[in-house]
Design a protein around this motif. Structure first.
Motif, PDB file in Angstrom:
ATOM      1  N   LEU A 104      46.574 -57.153 -92.644  1.00  0.00           N
ATOM      2  CA  LEU A 104      45.699 -58.375 -92.459  1.00  0.00           C
ATOM      3  C   LEU A 104      46.217 -59.613 -92.732  1.00  0.00           C
ATOM      4  N   ALA A 105      47.526 -59.743 -92.958  1.00  0.00           N
ATOM      5  CA  ALA A 105      48.361 -60.873 -92.968  1.00  0.00           C
ATOM      6  C   ALA A 105      47.804 -62.016 -94.057  1.00  0.00           C
TER       7      ALA A 105
ATOM      8  N   PHE B 249      41.521 -56.300 -84.461  1.00  0.00           N
ATOM      9  CA  PHE B 249      40.587 -57.596 -84.096  1.00  0.00           C
ATOM     10  C   PHE B 249      41.449 -58.767 -83.852  1.00  0.00           C
ATOM     11  N   GLN B 250      41.084 -59.588 -82.977  1.00  0.00           N
ATOM     12  CA  GLN B 250      41.732 -61.023 -82.678  1.00  0.00           C
ATOM     13  C   GLN B 250      42.401 -61.738 -83.824  1.00  0.00           C
ATOM     14  N   SER B 251      43.483 -61.958 -83.805  1.00  0.00           N
ATOM     15  CA  SER B 251      44.001 -62.686 -85.020  1.00  0.00           C
ATOM     16  C   SER B 251      44.287 -62.093 -86.473  1.00  0.00           C
ATOM     17  N   ARG B 252      43.879 -60.784 -86.462  1.00  0.00           N
ATOM     18  CA  ARG B 252      43.819 -60.099 -87.853  1.00  0.00           C
ATOM     19  C   ARG B 252      45.257 -60.016 -88.270  1.00  0.00           C
ATOM     20  N   GLN B 253      46.294 -59.847 -87.496  1.00  0.00           N
ATOM     21  CA  GLN B 253      47.518 -59.669 -88.100  1.00  0.00           C
ATOM     22  C   GLN B 253      48.279 -60.997 -87.927  1.00  0.00           C
ATOM     23  N   GLY B 254      47.628 -62.017 -87.810  1.00  0.00           N
ATOM     24  CA  GLY B 254      48.463 -63.551 -87.503  1.00  0.00           C
ATOM     25  C   GLY B 254      47.656 -64.087 -86.227  1.00  0.00           C
ATOM     26  N   PHE B 255      47.635 -65.382 -86.544  1.00  0.00           N
ATOM     27  CA  PHE B 255      46.749 -66.375 -85.402  1.00  0.00           C
ATOM     28  C   PHE B 255      47.714 -65.995 -83.923  1.00  0.00           C
TER      29      PHE B 255
ATOM     30  N   ASP C   1      36.146 -60.443 -89.222  1.00  0.00           N
ATOM     31  CA  ASP C   1      36.962 -61.205 -89.067  1.00  0.00           C
ATOM     32  C   ASP C   1      36.975 -62.415 -88.411  1.00  0.00           C
TER      33      ASP C   1
ATOM     34  N   LYS D  80      40.527 -64.287 -91.929  1.00  0.00           N
ATOM     35  CA  LYS D  80      41.114 -64.088 -93.450  1.00  0.00           C
ATOM     36  C   LYS D  80      41.679 -64.879 -94.248  1.00  0.00           C
TER      37      LYS D  80
END
Lengths: 479, 215
Positions: free
Chosen positions: A421-422, A442-448, B22, B27
């Motif tokens: 989740l970055a 999910f959108q942008s979960r791992q980075g924008f 989210d 986050k």
């Protein structure tokens, strides 16, 4: 058991923790183990402080920072000073301060016992069969694999459990998900749960406690069961669980906080009863044929948007439901994919192997077995392997897995939530595609603007080698 | 906690199923150790065109013209219409904190994710479950009528439309009681402290391993 109706595992766990049933249908449930991390606990401690309330039982709590901490060694070893983002740093420091003030056991960021909160619970024996376990994190469902009732709660509920050792709850419905038959070659627990999410959808389990049963789960290792229960929340079920059997008992025995001697004998006898009775009534039963489960890859922005490795990006024109059609169109646009594009033709910029879903030793071994003697594709900018805990890291290093990863061009990191989740420095850049062993796309979960594809550790490793998705079984001989 | 009794509120439509937490509050804003101030980042990734950062002023950030709640007609909403499985994913209570801080006191949707639904009640937000057809009709009316408002009455368990149509809804008695009176449920539970102690004493005898000290 004459006169008593047959009970499911969940019924038993509920009943054995029922402090008080209220006339309005709600109930007070006693909580045995309370896990904390830095992101959702600060406001709960603050609430206690303002109301001048003590902790009911500080010994029930285990805390660890995991979301915000660096996974690069130099920054990690610098402690709080190594956390560049000032807000992240305050959050980790606040957990330290709160645990000190309230005398709570914490595995601090550089403690050998530190790890992702959902990894260290089972690994240390702090989480045991038959317990009720809560944490301010939806992936608490992981611990249900032990034959426990484990689920996520909000921050107000954290404060409530801190102050009262209880949760105000309403009994959930019972669902059984059976996977019968034999899994195909190389099919992993991650593929099993992704397939189930694809079948049920992200709301299919809403309102249910799910018990995973059938041949496949009976034969699955405890670490595999932890992976599956971890993602029970991705079908909307707050809690997932697996009945206690020899695999459970063997896993728990000898763990540092597991009972010893006579207490062990007594505990084991009680745990052996943690199975659904024959003829127990489930409100819903779902049956899946193991032979139908192939290697899974998510293509979209919800974990239910998943297909087989041989599949294609779907065509929204074929979807009748207007909301679903709009969701598919939106996801294809966000992910930068084409209708009917082959999954194998999706090229990756990064690979992430880790998270509370897939960062245990078996996951590390599975990924290492794939990359051994091979080299990361040049087109993949970065592949990181983040063990779930200090213990997993030490075990992997003892087996030489770190060397295998590094020789293949995969970075070996310090334990934490990392790019799942970055919240720390590990993140995708806009538009980048990532083969990720985490749990949410999910959108942008791992980075924008990042584009996540959920896969198993072996499939992520194989994608890192090939530069695009491949069936790990077809990777061919090591050159 | 703020109580919720009655509300006459401007309605905004969020016409998308499976809105995850989210999406409601990304986050990077979870790093705060406070409960307040999340409203300006509600739906941040949908609402603005740039990447939002914690502790950043949102004044002057480029608004996404395609995001429905950015339309001038929906400024000042306190009722949010939503679709199936609203609030799925992460358990973050920052999601209802952000909604509440933005001004939303009531959500109407066919279904919610369990943890999110629970979290709403702890923060003075009423999440109403309504039949999908009824919700679809409310979406139509909201989109067709500038300044569309609904009357929500928790005690009577009704939602009344401008044309006088009365929609009834179900809600747990305990949750209703707490919300109507703005009750702190910790105080309520501590009234049962003797029962909790008795349960605990019995458990210590039956399952002593559950109480072993961890060091």
């Amino acid at each position: 058991m004459t006169g008593q109706a047959a009970q499911t595992l969940y019924d038993k766990l509920w009943q054995s923790h029922l402090v008080k049933a209220r006339t309005d249908g709600s109930a007070l449930i006693y909580i045995d183990r309370h896990l904390l991390h830095e992101v959702t606990s600060a406001q709960a401690f603050e609430g206690l402080r303002l109301a001048e309330r003590p902790l009911w039982r500080s010994g029930s709590i285990v805390a660890t920072p995991d979301h915000n901490i660096p996974t690069t060694t130099k920054e990690r070893l610098a402690g709080l000073d190594g956390i560049v983002d000032p807000v992240s740093k305050i959050q980790v420091k606040t957990l330290d301060d709160n645990c000190n003030e309230y005398n709570v056991l914490q595995f601090g960021m550089n403690h050998p016992g530190q790890g992702i909160v959902h990894v260290i619970g089972a690994e240390t024996g702090a989480c045991l069969p038959g317990m009720t376990i809560v944490c301010g994190d939806s992936h608490t469902s992981t611990n249900g694999a032990l034959g426990a009732l484990a689920h996520g709660i909000g921050t107000s509920e954290i404060e409530h459990v801190m102050a009262t050792q209880c949760l105000v709850a309403k009994k959930m419905k019972n669902m059984q998900i059976n996977v019968n038959g034999q899994l195909g070659l190389g099919i992993t627990p991650k593929d099993v749960i992704l397939h189930i999410i694809g079948v049920l959808g992200t709301a299919g389990g809403t309102g249910f406690a799910v018990e995973f049963g059938g041949d496949v789960f009976r034969n699955m290792s405890m670490e595999g069961r932890l992976t599956v229960c971890n993602m029970a929340v991705e079908v909307g079920a707050r809690a997932g669980m697996v009945a206690v059997d020899d695999i459970t008992i063997d896993y728990v025995k000898g763990r540092s906080y597991a009972p010893k001697g006579d207490l062990w004998t007594q505990a084991e006898a009680a745990w052996r009863n943690l199975v659904s009775d024959d003829n127990a009534k489930f409100d819903q039963v779902v049956t899946v044929d193991a032979a139908d489960i192939k290697h899974q890859v998510s293509w979209g922005t919800s974990p239910e948007m998943v297909v087989d490795i041989d599949g294609k990006v779907p065509n929204p024109a074929l979807e009748q439901n207007a909301d679903k059609k709009a969701a598919i169109e939106g996801a294809i646009k966000y992910m930068g994919l084409q209708v009917d594009q082959n999954i194998r033709d999706i090229h990756l910029d990064r690979v992430f192997i880790g998270s509370c879903t897939n960062s245990r030793i078996e996951d590390m071994r599975a990924a290492a077995a794939v990359v051994k003697g091979r080299t990361k594709a040049d087109s993949v900018k970065e592949a990181i392997v983040v063990p779930g805990s200090g213990s997993v890291k030490r075990q992997a290093e003892a087996e030489g897995l770190d060397i295998i990863f590094e020789q293949a061009g995969f970075e070996w990191r310090q334990p934490g939530c990392s790019m799942c989740l970055a919240m720390n420095a590990d993140k995708l850049l806009p538009g980048e595609h990532c083969a990720s062993t985490s749990n949410r796309n999910f959108q942008s979960r791992q980075g924008f603007g990042g584009r996540t594809h959920l896969v198993s550790p072996a499939m992520a490793a194989a994608a890192g080698i090939a530069g695009h998705f491949v069936n790990v079984n077809e990777l061919g001989a090591v050159q | 906690m703020r109580s919720f009794t009655q509300l006459n509120g401007l309605v905004g439509p969020m016409a998308r199923a499976n809105v995850d937490t989210d999406m409601i509050i990304p986050k990077q804003f979870l790093k705060s150790i406070k409960r307040s101030g999340f409203g300006k980042n509600l739906f941040d990734g949908l609402r603005y065109l740039d990447e939002g950062l914690p502790d950043q002023s949102c004044v002057g950030r480029p608004a996404n013209p395609d995001f429905v709640l950015n339309q001038s007609r929906y400024q000042g909403i306190s009722v949010l219409l939503a679709k199936e499985n609203f609030g799925c994913g992460s358990s973050r209570e920052h999601a209802p904190w952000a909604l509440e801080d933005y001004g939303i006191r009531c959500i109407i949707a066919p279904s919610y994710a369990d943890i999110f639904y629970n979290n709403c009640f702890k923060n003075g937000i009423l999440p109403i479950i309504a039949d999908a057809k009824v919700v679809a009709r409310l979406f139509e009316q909201t989109e067709q009528t500038q300044g569309y408002r609904l009357d929500v009455d928790l005690d009577a368990q009704t939602v009344t439309t401008p044309s006088g149509e009365v929609i009834t809804f179900e809600i747990d008695e305990f949750r209703k009681h707490c919300l109507l009176n703005g009750l702190d449920d910790i105080e309520l539970t501590l009234q049962d402290a003797a029962d909790i102690r008795a349960f605990e004493d019995q458990a210590k005898v039956q399952s002593p391993w559950l109480f072993a000290a961890l060091t």
